[in-house]
Design a protein around this motif. Structure first.
Motif, PDB file in Angstrom:
ATOM      1  N   ASN A   1      31.330  67.840  -1.976  1.00  0.00           N
ATOM      2  CA  ASN A   1      31.521  66.947  -0.843  1.00  0.00           C
ATOM      3  C   ASN A   1      30.377  65.947  -0.855  1.00  0.00           C
ATOM      4  OD1 ASN A   1      32.532  65.861   1.546  1.00  0.00           O
ATOM      5  ND2 ASN A   1      32.826  67.862   2.513  1.00  0.00           N
ATOM      6  N   ASP A   2      30.341  65.046   0.129  1.00  0.00           N
ATOM      7  CA  ASP A   2      29.220  64.107   0.217  1.00  0.00           C
ATOM      8  C   ASP A   2      27.913  64.867   0.413  1.00  0.00           C
ATOM      9  OD1 ASP A   2      31.082  62.121   0.006  1.00  0.00           O
ATOM     10  OD2 ASP A   2      31.087  61.610   2.133  1.00  0.00           O
ATOM     11  N   THR A   3      26.814  64.241   0.039  1.00  0.00           N
ATOM     12  CA  THR A   3      25.514  64.925   0.097  1.00  0.00           C
ATOM     13  C   THR A   3      25.081  65.268   1.517  1.00  0.00           C
ATOM     14  OG1 THR A   3      24.443  62.746   0.047  1.00  0.00           O
ATOM     15  CG2 THR A   3      24.644  63.937  -2.059  1.00  0.00           C
ATOM     16  N   SER A   4      25.711  64.680   2.515  1.00  0.00           N
ATOM     17  CA  SER A   4      25.353  65.002   3.900  1.00  0.00           C
ATOM     18  C   SER A   4      25.980  66.306   4.370  1.00  0.00           C
ATOM     19  CB  SER A   4      25.780  63.861   4.831  1.00  0.00           C
ATOM     20  OG  SER A   4      27.189  63.667   4.770  1.00  0.00           O
ATOM     21  N   PHE A   5      26.897  66.881   3.583  1.00  0.00           N
ATOM     22  CA  PHE A   5      27.597  68.106   3.954  1.00  0.00           C
ATOM     23  C   PHE A   5      26.925  69.337   3.354  1.00  0.00           C
ATOM     24  CE2 PHE A   5      30.761  64.957   4.786  1.00  0.00           C
ATOM     25  CZ  PHE A   5      31.689  65.500   5.665  1.00  0.00           C
ATOM     26  N   VAL A   6      26.874  70.391   4.128  1.00  0.00           N
ATOM     27  CA  VAL A   6      26.527  71.718   3.627  1.00  0.00           C
ATOM     28  C   VAL A   6      27.824  72.495   3.510  1.00  0.00           C
ATOM     29  CG1 VAL A   6      25.302  73.876   4.100  1.00  0.00           C
ATOM     30  CG2 VAL A   6      24.242  71.672   4.679  1.00  0.00           C
ATOM     31  N   SER A   7      28.095  73.048   2.329  1.00  0.00           N
ATOM     32  CA  SER A   7      29.367  73.728   2.075  1.00  0.00           C
ATOM     33  C   SER A   7      29.123  75.212   1.846  1.00  0.00           C
ATOM     34  CB  SER A   7      30.066  73.112   0.859  1.00  0.00           C
ATOM     35  OG  SER A   7      30.359  71.738   1.100  1.00  0.00           O
ATOM     36  N   VAL A   8      29.901  76.020   2.547  1.00  0.00           N
ATOM     37  CA  VAL A   8      29.662  77.465   2.610  1.00  0.00           C
ATOM     38  C   VAL A   8      30.934  78.209   2.244  1.00  0.00           C
ATOM     39  CG1 VAL A   8      28.785  79.348   4.048  1.00  0.00           C
ATOM     40  CG2 VAL A   8      28.090  76.983   4.536  1.00  0.00           C
TER      41      VAL A   8
END
Length: 535
Positions: free
Chosen positions: A176-183
């Motif tokens: 995703n975009d670098t502003s997102f944290v993906s879990v």
């Protein structure tokens, strides 16, 4: 899954409608094609590129599978027809496929091996399904992407065998975009930046059913804790919340160590100790979802006032009941939800004592449960959750505390990381308790015979008469505790076995009896009316 009271009421009101929603796509049969049971998925390796602005998934799913029939020509997976399959390939060839409606049928006739690996490339905007499906959402101008796939809606966003019994190992790379944290599920392996994109690689060290697979991606702020398990392992606790909820979440999530301690002592060691346990906020605001090792909880339930205690206990308990020990088929869903609901009460008993257990069970009491626990008409009804909890509470009364908790521990150890049926659980309980439980399970699990209703009266100051008065069924067998209050103010507890619709018990008292209270500690799903009075 934890459902709020209002939603449970809606589920009851719109039962017929929900039957059509929840039991489509072959869920009653447990598969979507006759060949779906002919494969065993060993591993999924999923790559997702998420575009929130376009609400678009670009995906690649690599599947390692074992053919259970050597000369099998096709492998059928469940995958929604609105998603576009670009290509299916093995390590040596491009494979032919047909994608009709919700079935992706792949020609594997040229692969002369029983264990095969193939990759599916696809894209599309997931179709709303079930409670939510796969959602590109937003709150307070913050984008949040998440899924809620129970019971059989994972195929709305990636191709899979969505039979809950077909557990597999799982890796996922979320871009995703670098502003997102993906879990996601399991342990974080790696985070890699490429220009304006960031990829999170999560790996599960334990088998997982597809409905428990999670994708949570937002502008999360995280905080962590460490819990030392009963075996001495250090378990990371990871919490992902939106920026405006950080302080509230720290308060609401503070009891997780106590919950883990309680459940480990009651059930056995946390089953995913080499992964993690965590909680992430999402936007389904009617409850929470026990996605394996990373529970999703509704944004509006995080308040800083500990209102979500029962919800959080429920979802954590699912990691024993539903995740580690999964249902063989959806007809057995009470083994998930009834167990997790009773675990809410067990935690309160563990922390605060017996009075809290009784209070919790009173909160789950109803005269009007409808339908059987096994093979329910509605998977997510009050019957499955609250009657399921009550049946376990009564089973505890039936076989005693030592046998009950011994049965839970043995059931967990025997079926951990696999799947179990109601008969499997019954067999364990019978083995541990050395009791025949046919009638108990027939009355309370496999059939809907209402609740226990009794009239009682005290005769000649020494004898209590009890008559079952349920018009539909009056042949329940149960252990009945009586509280005897004497005229001098002293009390005594005695327990009798009820095995007929009308019984008479001699209380063998030398003192004058003032009052007798049946089931004073609320161990039975029952109503007792004193003749001439209403209890």
């Amino acid at each position: 899954m934890f459902l709020g009271i209002k939603l449970l009421q809606l589920l009851l009101i719109f039962n017929t409608l929900l039957f059509n929603i929840f039991f489509n796509d072959g869920i009653r049969a447990g598969y979507v094609s006759s060949s779906q049971k002919n494969i065993d998925i060993l591993q999924y390796y999923l790559k997702l590129d998420l575009n929130w602005g376009k609400k678009l998934i670009t995906g690649e799913t690599k599947i390692l599978a074992h053919k259970l029939i050597s000369d099998q020509k096709n492998i059928d997976l469940h995958f929604y027809g609105n998603m576009i399959v670009k290509k299916v390939s093995s390590d040596s060839a491009v494979l032919k496929f047909h994608h009709i409606k919700n079935i992706l049928s792949i020609d594997v006739s040229e692969i002369n091996r029983d264990t095969i690996e193939f990759t599916i490339q696809y894209y599309g905007t997931p179709k709303k399904s079930g409670f939510n499906g796969f959602v590109f959402g937003e709150i307070n101008n913050i984008p949040l992407i998440y899924n809620l796939s129970e019971p059989n809606y994972t195929p709305s966003w990636f191709p899979c065998d969505d039979d809950p019994e077909d557990k597999a190992l799982f890796d996922i790379e979320i871009t995703n975009d670098t502003s997102f944290v993906s879990v996601s599920n399991g342990r974080l392996v790696n985070v890699e930046n490429k220009g304006e994109k960031r990829t999170y690689h999560w790996k599960s060290n334990y088998p997982i059913s597809t409905y428990l697979i999670a994708v949570y991606s937002s502008k999360y702020i995280s905080f962590t804790q460490t819990y030392k398990s009963i075996s001495g392992k250090e378990l990371p606790l990871e919490f992902y919340v939106l920026p405006d909820h950080l302080e509230e979440a720290k308060k609401d999530f503070a009891e997780h160590k106590e919950m883990l301690e309680a459940f480990e002592n009651l059930f056995g060691e946390y089953p995913f100790a080499d992964d993690k346990y965590g909680v992430a906020e999402f936007l389904w605001n009617y409850g929470a979802m026990e996605t394996q090792t990373i529970t999703g909880i509704g944004y509006n339930l995080v308040s800083g006032k500990n209102f979500a205690r029962d919800i959080l206990a429920h979802e954590l308990a699912h990691h024993w009941w539903g995740n580690a020990v999964g249902p063989k088929i959806w007809k057995d869903i009470w083994l998930n939800e009834g167990f997790a609901s009773y675990s809410e009460a067990l935690f309160l008993e563990y922390k605060f004592g017996d009075a809290s257990l009784q209070s919790a069970m009173r909160g789950k009491f109803s005269e009007y449960f409808r339908g059987s626990l096994y093979n329910p008409v509605n998977l997510f009804s009050e019957t499955v959750y609250d009657k399921g909890a009550w049946v376990l509470h009564m089973l505890r009364n039936e076989i005693g505390d030592s046998n009950f908790f011994g049965s839970l521990k043995k059931y967990y150890e025997v079926f951990k990381y696999t799947n179990a049926s109601t008969e499997d659980f019954k067999s364990i309980c019978e083995s541990v308790s050395n009791q025949n439980l046919d009638k108990f399970f027939d009355d309370w699990v496999y059939n809907d015979k209402g609740i226990i209703r009794c009239n009682y009266s005290l005769s000649d100051d020494k004898t209590i008469l009890i008559a079952q008065s349920n018009e539909e069924f009056n042949d329940f067998h149960f252990n009945l505790e009586l509280k005897i209050i004497y005229s001098d103010g002293s009390t005594e507890f005695k327990t009798f076995r009820v095995e007929n619709s009308k019984v008479k018990f001699n209380l063998n008292s030398v003192k004058r009896i003032k009052e007798v209270i049946p089931d004073p500690n609320g161990k039975l799903l029952a109503i007792f009316n004193e003749e001439g009075h209403q209890q």
